[in-house]
Design a protein around this motif. Structure first.
Motif, PDB file in Angstrom:
ATOM      1  N   LYS A   1       0.955  -1.169  -0.083  1.00  0.00           N
ATOM      2  CA  LYS A   1       0.032   0.052  -0.008  1.00  0.00           C
ATOM      3  C   LYS A   1       0.889   1.265   0.031  1.00  0.00           C
ATOM      4  O   LYS A   1       0.543   2.374  -0.567  1.00  0.00           O
ATOM      5  CB  LYS A   1      -0.970  -0.045   1.225  1.00  0.00           C
ATOM      6  N   ARG A   2       2.103   1.212   0.677  1.00  0.00           N
ATOM      7  CA  ARG A   2       3.041   2.252   0.767  1.00  0.00           C
ATOM      8  C   ARG A   2       3.414   2.491  -0.559  1.00  0.00           C
ATOM      9  O   ARG A   2       3.655   3.807  -1.081  1.00  0.00           O
ATOM     10  CB  ARG A   2       4.024   2.186   1.885  1.00  0.00           C
ATOM     11  N   LYS A   3       3.739   1.411  -1.126  1.00  0.00           N
ATOM     12  CA  LYS A   3       4.368   1.587  -2.519  1.00  0.00           C
ATOM     13  C   LYS A   3       3.568   2.135  -3.614  1.00  0.00           C
ATOM     14  O   LYS A   3       3.755   2.869  -4.332  1.00  0.00           O
ATOM     15  CB  LYS A   3       4.797   0.233  -3.055  1.00  0.00           C
ATOM     16  N   LEU A   4       2.112   1.640  -3.531  1.00  0.00           N
ATOM     17  CA  LEU A   4       1.278   2.186  -4.235  1.00  0.00           C
ATOM     18  C   LEU A   4       0.842   3.810  -4.171  1.00  0.00           C
ATOM     19  O   LEU A   4       0.660   4.542  -5.134  1.00  0.00           O
ATOM     20  CB  LEU A   4      -0.023   1.419  -4.057  1.00  0.00           C
ATOM     21  N   SER A   5       0.894   4.083  -2.813  1.00  0.00           N
ATOM     22  CA  SER A   5       0.677   5.655  -2.524  1.00  0.00           C
ATOM     23  C   SER A   5       1.664   6.367  -2.980  1.00  0.00           C
ATOM     24  O   SER A   5       1.544   7.555  -3.473  1.00  0.00           O
ATOM     25  CB  SER A   5       0.858   5.681  -0.954  1.00  0.00           C
ATOM     26  N   THR A   6       2.942   5.967  -2.969  1.00  0.00           N
ATOM     27  CA  THR A   6       4.142   6.380  -3.549  1.00  0.00           C
ATOM     28  C   THR A   6       4.202   6.685  -5.040  1.00  0.00           C
ATOM     29  O   THR A   6       4.468   7.785  -5.527  1.00  0.00           O
ATOM     30  CB  THR A   6       5.405   5.711  -3.322  1.00  0.00           C
ATOM     31  N   ALA A   7       3.599   5.516  -5.652  1.00  0.00           N
ATOM     32  CA  ALA A   7       3.286   5.344  -7.068  1.00  0.00           C
ATOM     33  C   ALA A   7       2.277   6.827  -7.473  1.00  0.00           C
ATOM     34  O   ALA A   7       2.570   7.326  -8.414  1.00  0.00           O
ATOM     35  CB  ALA A   7       2.909   4.186  -7.517  1.00  0.00           C
ATOM     36  N   VAL A   8       1.318   6.820  -6.716  1.00  0.00           N
ATOM     37  CA  VAL A   8       0.175   7.817  -6.925  1.00  0.00           C
ATOM     38  C   VAL A   8       1.034   9.190  -6.772  1.00  0.00           C
ATOM     39  O   VAL A   8       0.524  10.084  -7.649  1.00  0.00           O
ATOM     40  CB  VAL A   8      -0.834   7.840  -6.001  1.00  0.00           C
ATOM     41  N   ALA A   9       2.165   9.529  -5.870  1.00  0.00           N
ATOM     42  CA  ALA A   9       2.677  10.710  -5.880  1.00  0.00           C
ATOM     43  C   ALA A   9       3.400  11.017  -6.876  1.00  0.00           C
ATOM     44  O   ALA A   9       3.780  12.028  -7.432  1.00  0.00           O
ATOM     45  CB  ALA A   9       3.309  10.891  -4.647  1.00  0.00           C
ATOM     46  N   LEU A  10       4.015   9.859  -7.592  1.00  0.00           N
ATOM     47  CA  LEU A  10       4.967   9.890  -8.853  1.00  0.00           C
ATOM     48  C   LEU A  10       4.372   9.915 -10.232  1.00  0.00           C
ATOM     49  O   LEU A  10       5.116  10.412 -11.081  1.00  0.00           O
ATOM     50  CB  LEU A  10       6.038   8.923  -8.677  1.00  0.00           C
ATOM     51  N   VAL A  11       3.243   9.549 -10.156  1.00  0.00           N
ATOM     52  CA  VAL A  11       2.791   9.453 -11.655  1.00  0.00           C
ATOM     53  C   VAL A  11       2.497  10.641 -12.378  1.00  0.00           C
ATOM     54  O   VAL A  11       1.905  11.629 -11.671  1.00  0.00           O
ATOM     55  CB  VAL A  11       1.154   8.470 -11.412  1.00  0.00           C
ATOM     56  N   GLY A  12       2.855  10.918 -13.660  1.00  0.00           N
ATOM     57  CA  GLY A  12       2.746  12.100 -14.259  1.00  0.00           C
ATOM     58  C   GLY A  12       4.092  13.132 -14.211  1.00  0.00           C
ATOM     59  O   GLY A  12       4.022  14.187 -14.732  1.00  0.00           O
ATOM     60  N   ASN A  13       4.916  12.325 -13.366  1.00  0.00           N
ATOM     61  CA  ASN A  13       6.191  13.117 -13.258  1.00  0.00           C
ATOM     62  C   ASN A  13       6.180  14.616 -12.676  1.00  0.00           C
ATOM     63  O   ASN A  13       6.535  15.661 -13.287  1.00  0.00           O
ATOM     64  CB  ASN A  13       6.908  13.521 -14.609  1.00  0.00           C
ATOM     65  N   PRO A  14       5.442  14.774 -11.409  1.00  0.00           N
ATOM     66  CA  PRO A  14       5.272  16.133 -11.145  1.00  0.00           C
ATOM     67  C   PRO A  14       6.664  16.694 -10.482  1.00  0.00           C
ATOM     68  O   PRO A  14       7.441  15.817 -10.002  1.00  0.00           O
ATOM     69  CB  PRO A  14       4.396  16.158  -9.836  1.00  0.00           C
ATOM     70  N   PRO A  15       6.713  17.946 -10.743  1.00  0.00           N
ATOM     71  CA  PRO A  15       8.231  18.676 -10.347  1.00  0.00           C
ATOM     72  C   PRO A  15       8.665  18.441  -8.954  1.00  0.00           C
ATOM     73  O   PRO A  15       9.822  18.470  -8.523  1.00  0.00           O
ATOM     74  CB  PRO A  15       8.177  20.003 -10.929  1.00  0.00           C
ATOM     75  N   ILE A  16       7.695  18.591  -8.062  1.00  0.00           N
ATOM     76  CA  ILE A  16       7.696  18.740  -6.691  1.00  0.00           C
ATOM     77  C   ILE A  16       7.084  17.238  -6.029  1.00  0.00           C
ATOM     78  O   ILE A  16       5.899  17.273  -6.380  1.00  0.00           O
ATOM     79  CB  ILE A  16       7.209  20.014  -5.969  1.00  0.00           C
ATOM     80  N   VAL A  17       7.739  16.617  -5.203  1.00  0.00           N
ATOM     81  CA  VAL A  17       7.260  15.247  -4.639  1.00  0.00           C
ATOM     82  C   VAL A  17       7.310  15.252  -2.974  1.00  0.00           C
ATOM     83  O   VAL A  17       8.383  15.509  -2.410  1.00  0.00           O
ATOM     84  CB  VAL A  17       8.024  14.096  -5.279  1.00  0.00           C
ATOM     85  N   LEU A  18       6.237  15.273  -2.276  1.00  0.00           N
ATOM     86  CA  LEU A  18       6.329  15.184  -1.010  1.00  0.00           C
ATOM     87  C   LEU A  18       5.739  13.839  -0.395  1.00  0.00           C
ATOM     88  O   LEU A  18       4.812  13.287  -0.814  1.00  0.00           O
ATOM     89  CB  LEU A  18       5.021  16.291  -0.495  1.00  0.00           C
ATOM     90  N   LEU A  19       6.827  13.170   0.347  1.00  0.00           N
ATOM     91  CA  LEU A  19       6.601  11.836   0.831  1.00  0.00           C
ATOM     92  C   LEU A  19       6.736  11.718   2.220  1.00  0.00           C
ATOM     93  O   LEU A  19       7.700  12.300   2.934  1.00  0.00           O
ATOM     94  CB  LEU A  19       7.563  11.056   0.021  1.00  0.00           C
ATOM     95  N   ASP A  20       5.543  11.653   2.887  1.00  0.00           N
ATOM     96  CA  ASP A  20       5.377  11.485   4.300  1.00  0.00           C
ATOM     97  C   ASP A  20       5.433   9.860   4.961  1.00  0.00           C
ATOM     98  O   ASP A  20       4.735   9.281   4.714  1.00  0.00           O
ATOM     99  CB  ASP A  20       4.154  12.030   4.710  1.00  0.00           C
ATOM    100  N   GLU A  21       6.899   9.629   5.170  1.00  0.00           N
ATOM    101  CA  GLU A  21       7.155   8.418   5.814  1.00  0.00           C
ATOM    102  C   GLU A  21       6.914   7.143   4.377  1.00  0.00           C
ATOM    103  O   GLU A  21       6.073   6.328   4.961  1.00  0.00           O
ATOM    104  CB  GLU A  21       6.397   7.865   7.074  1.00  0.00           C
ATOM    105  N   PRO A  22       7.198   7.485   3.547  1.00  0.00           N
ATOM    106  CA  PRO A  22       7.018   6.556   2.480  1.00  0.00           C
ATOM    107  C   PRO A  22       7.229   5.148   2.505  1.00  0.00           C
ATOM    108  O   PRO A  22       6.551   3.968   1.839  1.00  0.00           O
ATOM    109  CB  PRO A  22       7.523   6.879   1.159  1.00  0.00           C
ATOM    110  N   THR A  23       8.209   4.631   3.308  1.00  0.00           N
ATOM    111  CA  THR A  23       8.799   3.199   3.307  1.00  0.00           C
ATOM    112  C   THR A  23       8.406   2.782   4.741  1.00  0.00           C
ATOM    113  O   THR A  23       8.821   1.483   5.018  1.00  0.00           O
ATOM    114  CB  THR A  23      10.347   3.231   3.283  1.00  0.00           C
ATOM    115  N   SER A  24       7.404   3.412   5.651  1.00  0.00           N
ATOM    116  CA  SER A  24       6.891   2.447   6.862  1.00  0.00           C
ATOM    117  C   SER A  24       6.291   1.301   6.322  1.00  0.00           C
ATOM    118  O   SER A  24       5.264   1.208   5.545  1.00  0.00           O
ATOM    119  CB  SER A  24       6.090   3.560   7.626  1.00  0.00           C
ATOM    120  N   GLY A  25       6.411   0.198   7.046  1.00  0.00           N
ATOM    121  CA  GLY A  25       5.922  -0.960   6.813  1.00  0.00           C
ATOM    122  C   GLY A  25       6.698  -1.788   5.659  1.00  0.00           C
ATOM    123  O   GLY A  25       6.068  -3.091   5.431  1.00  0.00           O
ATOM    124  N   MET A  26       7.460  -1.246   4.937  1.00  0.00           N
ATOM    125  CA  MET A  26       7.960  -1.950   3.953  1.00  0.00           C
ATOM    126  C   MET A  26       9.295  -3.118   4.293  1.00  0.00           C
ATOM    127  O   MET A  26       9.891  -2.817   5.439  1.00  0.00           O
ATOM    128  CB  MET A  26       8.899  -1.161   3.028  1.00  0.00           C
TER     129      MET A  26
END
Length: 315
Positions: free
Chosen positions: A133-158
């Motif tokens: 789920k964290r990987k998919l949430s990170t993928a949602v943040a990255l899809v479309g190549n936004p110039p600014i990416v905010l990641l709040d504890e993306p690897t918790s639970g991995m």
């Protein structure tokens, strides 16, 4: 700055910094330090009590819609539609980002490959493990190549393998010129990814700089670990350390091992190694290690000043 209703102390107080393109900026702090509130202000979810922020040249106070078009956001808690598959979620957010239909499939496929979600792309999100789920949430943040990416504890639970894979993905994204702002409780993660980081305490930055700068500026000398051949030699070794290294503090003692913090500013690497090598056989030292103060120790030194309010449930 942000002050929650009914509170006198600001949750986030007088932050001022600039993050250039191609940088991964780490935001460290204990729970309640203000990290998630900071992210909320940067995304427009939390209204600022004072001040403003510029994201990609746009003012979050007056141009919130334009700012939100330029950012990708992975929140602390997964915001996924559990009745959709991973691929469907990414297609939904890709369309929301305005990606043309002709490019939609190729961009979603690339994002799935980039985050190693191929095995789970056609399964419902509600069946995913916490790490996926964290990987998919990170993928949602990255899809479309936004110039600014905010990641709040993306690897918790991995798991460690997935975490390393995500680190490689974020490194390639950073090298492509995008800016990443990352919060994490993993010191190893911050050292692997962040070009600069800040430690946040009670809503304020207490230090800001590269990992090595923080270790050199706020570190407390050296960490010394000694292992003797038998437990009977420990007391002799402790007496030797007390005499040879003024200011050394015993942190731990287990059977044949002692762990010291050497804080004397006049002590250097050559002196430590020379003294230990000269007395190695006499003290029955099997092995020893000398290392610089870790980032975790620097973090703990600042974090102990955090005021915990039991009534506050979020950052």
């Amino acid at each position: 700055m942000h002050v929650y209703r009914g509170k006198r102390t600001p949750a986030v107080d007088t932050l001022s910094l600039a993050i250039p393109k191609g940088e991964c900026f780490g935001l460290l702090g204990v729970n309640g330090a203000g990290k998630t509130t900071t992210f909320g202000m940067l995304t427009g979810d939390v209204r600022m009590s004072a001040g403003t922020a510029y994201m990609g040249g746009c003012d979050i106070q007056t141009q919130r819609r334009k700012v939100q078009q330029r950012i990708g956001y992975c929140p602390q808690f997964d915001a996924l539609v559990e009745l959709l598959t991973g691929r469907e979620v990414l297609m939904l957010f890709a369309r929301l980002r305005g990606i043309p239909s002709s490019q939609l499939m190729s961009i979603v496929d690339h994002t799935i490959d980039h985050l190693n979600l191929n095995k789970w792309q056609d399964k419902l999100c509600g069946t995913y493990s916490g790490g996926n789920k964290r990987k998919l949430s990170t993928a949602v943040a990255l899809v479309g190549n936004p110039p600014i990416v905010l990641l709040d504890e993306p690897t918790s639970g991995m798991d460690p393998k997935a975490r390393r894979y995500l680190w490689d993905s974020l490194t390639s994204i950073m090298e492509g010129g995008r800016s990443i702002i990352l919060t994490s409780h993993s010191m190893e993660e911050c050292e692997a990814l962040c070009t600069r980081l800040a430690i946040m305490v009670n809503g304020q930055f207490k230090c800001l700089g590269s990992t090595q700068h923080l270790k050199s500026r706020f570190g407390t000398g050296y960490t010394l670990i000694i292992k003797t051949s038998t437990p009977a030699l420990i007391e002799t070794t402790k007496a030797f350390i007390a005499q040879g290294f003024q200011g050394a503090v015993l942190l731990e003692q287990h059977q044949q091992m002692v762990h010291y913090q050497v804080d004397n500013g006049n002590t250097n690497w050559a002196f430590i190694f020379g003294l230990l090598e000269e007395n190695k056989e006499r003290l029955g030292i099997v092995d020893y290690s000398v290392s610089q103060t870790t980032l975790e120790q620097v973090f703990i030194n600042f974090a102990k000043h955090q005021h915990i309010d039991p009534r506050v449930k979020s950052e």
